[in-house]
Design a protein around this motif. Structure first.
Motif, PDB file in Angstrom:
ATOM      1  N   THR A  77       0.825  -1.211   0.000  1.00  0.00           N
ATOM      2  CA  THR A  77       0.000   0.000   0.000  1.00  0.00           C
ATOM      3  C   THR A  77       0.865   1.270   0.000  1.00  0.00           C
ATOM      4  OG1 THR A  77      -0.216  -0.323   2.382  1.00  0.00           O
ATOM      5  CG2 THR A  77      -2.066  -1.019   1.019  1.00  0.00           C
ATOM      6  N   ILE A  86       3.034   2.908   1.786  1.00  0.00           N
ATOM      7  CA  ILE A  86       3.200   3.919   2.834  1.00  0.00           C
ATOM      8  C   ILE A  86       4.683   4.033   3.207  1.00  0.00           C
ATOM      9  CG2 ILE A  86       2.609   4.575   5.213  1.00  0.00           C
ATOM     10  CD1 ILE A  86      -0.095   3.120   4.749  1.00  0.00           C
ATOM     11  N   ARG A  89       7.377   6.049   5.795  1.00  0.00           N
ATOM     12  CA  ARG A  89       7.534   6.836   7.021  1.00  0.00           C
ATOM     13  C   ARG A  89       8.788   6.334   7.715  1.00  0.00           C
ATOM     14  NH1 ARG A  89       5.718   3.440  11.210  1.00  0.00           N
ATOM     15  NH2 ARG A  89       4.906   1.541  10.290  1.00  0.00           N
ATOM     16  N   MET A 138      -3.354   5.932   9.165  1.00  0.00           N
ATOM     17  CA  MET A 138      -3.209   4.558   9.652  1.00  0.00           C
ATOM     18  C   MET A 138      -3.889   4.453  11.010  1.00  0.00           C
ATOM     19  SD  MET A 138       0.814   3.985   8.804  1.00  0.00           S
ATOM     20  CE  MET A 138       0.775   2.293   9.340  1.00  0.00           C
ATOM     21  N   TYR A 147      -5.624   0.982   7.121  1.00  0.00           N
ATOM     22  CA  TYR A 147      -4.852   2.146   6.677  1.00  0.00           C
ATOM     23  C   TYR A 147      -5.324   2.516   5.283  1.00  0.00           C
ATOM     24  CZ  TYR A 147      -2.225  -2.169   5.709  1.00  0.00           C
ATOM     25  OH  TYR A 147      -1.886  -3.465   5.395  1.00  0.00           O
ATOM     26  N   THR A 205       5.698  -6.434   7.351  1.00  0.00           N
ATOM     27  CA  THR A 205       4.638  -5.643   6.732  1.00  0.00           C
ATOM     28  C   THR A 205       5.121  -4.241   6.348  1.00  0.00           C
ATOM     29  OG1 THR A 205       3.982  -4.813   8.884  1.00  0.00           O
ATOM     30  CG2 THR A 205       2.919  -6.824   8.142  1.00  0.00           C
ATOM     31  N   GLY A 206       6.420  -3.961   6.551  1.00  0.00           N
ATOM     32  CA  GLY A 206       6.828  -2.562   6.405  1.00  0.00           C
ATOM     33  C   GLY A 206       8.092  -2.290   5.624  1.00  0.00           C
ATOM     34  N   LYS A 244       8.815   1.066   2.446  1.00  0.00           N
ATOM     35  CA  LYS A 244       9.369   2.369   2.821  1.00  0.00           C
ATOM     36  C   LYS A 244      10.889   2.346   2.878  1.00  0.00           C
ATOM     37  CE  LYS A 244       7.434   2.146   7.010  1.00  0.00           C
ATOM     38  NZ  LYS A 244       7.025   0.724   7.090  1.00  0.00           N
TER      39      LYS A 244
HETATM   40  O1  PYC Z   1       4.791  -0.141   7.598  1.00  0.00           O
HETATM   41  O2  PYC Z   1       3.813   1.791   7.365  1.00  0.00           O
HETATM   42  C1  PYC Z   1       3.828   0.556   7.265  1.00  0.00           C
HETATM   43  C2  PYC Z   1       2.675  -0.115   6.691  1.00  0.00           C
HETATM   44  C3  PYC Z   1       1.525   0.462   6.368  1.00  0.00           C
HETATM   45  C4  PYC Z   1       0.742  -0.527   5.868  1.00  0.00           C
HETATM   46  C5  PYC Z   1       1.412  -1.691   5.910  1.00  0.00           C
HETATM   47  N1  PYC Z   1       2.615  -1.408   6.418  1.00  0.00           N
END
Ligand code: PYC
Ligand code: FAD
Length: 417
Positions: free
Chosen positions: A78, A80, A82, A277, A284, A367-368, A371
């Motif tokens: 998705t 995102i 940060r 989020m 989110y 999951t991140g 970024k």
């Molecule tokens: O890590 O910012 C994140 C994120 C948002 C949605 C899935 N992971």
């Protein structure tokens, strides 16, 4: 005149079955040997190959991808971006990446559509408020942008947000104004084109099925569905399938693979100016440049390698989104999908050497990791080239799970944990 010519040209090209279009990267046959191999053609793997060639002069490199470029989580997330993680090590790691996003389109001469529109993380409970405020203070102490907003300030920042008379009242939010989104496919394609131009071979439809070892025990290359390919350095950047590949080398890694799902709505006019989020309720949302609302959910509760996931998870995310943004109740959803995320016990990545000489590992972004793409790729290339970690990724070893030097980012990893 120019306009009608362009429109005609566009129509001709659109209806022309892509005749006359030039490919953005070559489709070479695999060579018998290279100086370095990267397993996995996602953003992290393609980026690592690019920086190996660009910054370390290692150009006899191949990226081996079992499917198509960006067909893994890079093209399924998705988007995102940060860097508001809690610990010093993570702040350095994610901010390294965030700084690189702003110059990435110029670096690659490819528009990755980085849009720092602000990422707002909502607090719905006293616990959320305490955790996010702590993050804001920790981030600011590290020079990482983050600020606390009252419920009214949060609503002013995102006018379609409902803050009261809902199941999850908004008690405030942490806002990182420099966070935002980028176009995920463009990141993969931009790195692929730029790496290819430096001589990197990008080999799609080439699944790695084994890791070759020399008598010394060091890595000697890989076995693939297109034959053996030899190299003294192999970097594994295979996200949800990292543990499967490391198993081929006899290395156990503390990863759990889960489906994570997202979905998009029908396109609508610009309505959503930022990213929101809501971690405690696993949802989110942002709006793509095409106008679709891009909505994500939490991880499934079970391990799996199916890129789908259970519909009850997306239903839960949609319920939460409709509470927070009642005007979206009438929107129709266009499509949904899943990706396989690789989660470590401390929710921080593994980026470094392995017990097998010449075998390097970049995984556990869970999951991140979108970024982190430019930063992680840059640091992975450094690690492979120097056979030693860069100071920024030095704490993110595999050994930390044995030695207990965990970097627990469960709270900052947010929605999915
Ligand atoms: O890590 O910012 C994140 C994120 C948002 C949605 C899935 N992971
Ligand atoms: P991938 O893009 O998955 O690349 C790995 C590649 O390895 C794949 O293309 C795969 O086909 C290939 N491969 C696997 N096995 C083999 C083999 N044996 N041989 C050859 N190739 C192989 N992160 C964020 O920061 N922000 C977000 O908003 C966000 N949202 C997400 C939403 C969803 C629904 C999902 C699924 C993930 C999300 N993520 C997000 C996480 C992010 O997508 C990943 O962490 C990141 O994209 C990982 O990039 P990668 O290049 O390592 O992996």
């Amino acid at each position: 005149m120019q306009r009608s010519f362009s429109a005609w040209s566009l129509l001709r090209r659109g209806l022309g079955g892509q005749r006359g279009w030039s490919a953005q990267w070559r489709s070479p046959e695999p060579q018998p040997s290279y100086d370095a191999l990267i397993v996995g053609g996602g953003g992290h793997g393609l980026g690592a190959a690019y920086y190996l060639a660009r910054e370390h002069g290692i150009r006899r490199v191949a990226v081996l991808e079992k499917g198509w470029i960006g067909g893994g989580n890079t093209g399924r997330n998705t988007t995102i971006i940060r860097s508001n993680y809690l610990f010093d090590e993570s702040a350095a790691l994610y901010d390294h990446a965030l700084q690189m996003w702003s110059g990435l389109s110029q670096e690659l001469n490819y528009n990755v559509m980085f849009s720092p529109r602000g990422v707002l993380m909502l607090a719905h409970t006293v616990h959320d408020v305490q955790v996010f405020r702590r993050h804001v203070f920790a981030n600011r102490a590290n020079g990482v942008q983050n600020e606390w907003l009252s419920p009214q300030q949060a609503q002013a920042f995102c006018p379609v947000l409902k803050i009261t008379d809902i199941r999850y009242p908004v008690l405030g939010g942490a806002l990182q104004r420099g966070g935002g989104t980028a176009r995920h496919d463009a990141v993969a394609w931009g790195y692929a084109r730029a790496a290819d131009a430096l001589g990197v071979d990008i080999i799609e439809n080439c699944e790695v099925t084994g890791i070759l070892r020399a008598d010394s025990g060091a890595v000697a290359g890989v076995q693939t569905t297109r034959g053996a390919i030899r190299a003294p350095k192999v970097g594994v950047s295979a996200a949800g399938h990292s543990s499967v590949i490391m198993d081929m080398a006899g290395v156990r890694v503390p990863l759990s693979s889960y489906p994570l799902q997202a979905l998009v709505s029908e396109p609508v006019k610009p309505i959503f100016p930022c990213v929101v989020m809501s971690n405690s309720i696993h949802a989110y949302i942002s709006q793509s440049d095409k106008g679709e609302l891009v909505i994500g959910a939490g991880t499934d509760a079970y391990n799996s390698y199916t890129q789908r996931g259970g519909p009850h998870i997306t239903a839960h995310a949609l319920e939460a989104i409709c509470e927070l943004f009642p005007m979206f109740r009438r929107l129709r959803m266009l499509r949904c999908w899943g990706g396989i995320v690789d989660v470590t016990p401390d929710r921080s990545p593994i980026l470094g050497k392995t017990p097998v000489p010449g075998l390097y590992l970049n995984c556990g972004w869970g999951t991140g990791g979108f970024k982190a793409t430019p930063g992680s790729a840059h640091l992975f290339a450094w690690t492979i080239a120097h056979d030693a970690p860069h100071p920024v990724n030095a704490p993110f070893t595999l050994e930390r799970f044995r030695d207990g030097n965990l970097i627990d980012e469960a709270a900052a990893a947010a929605v999915a944990h």
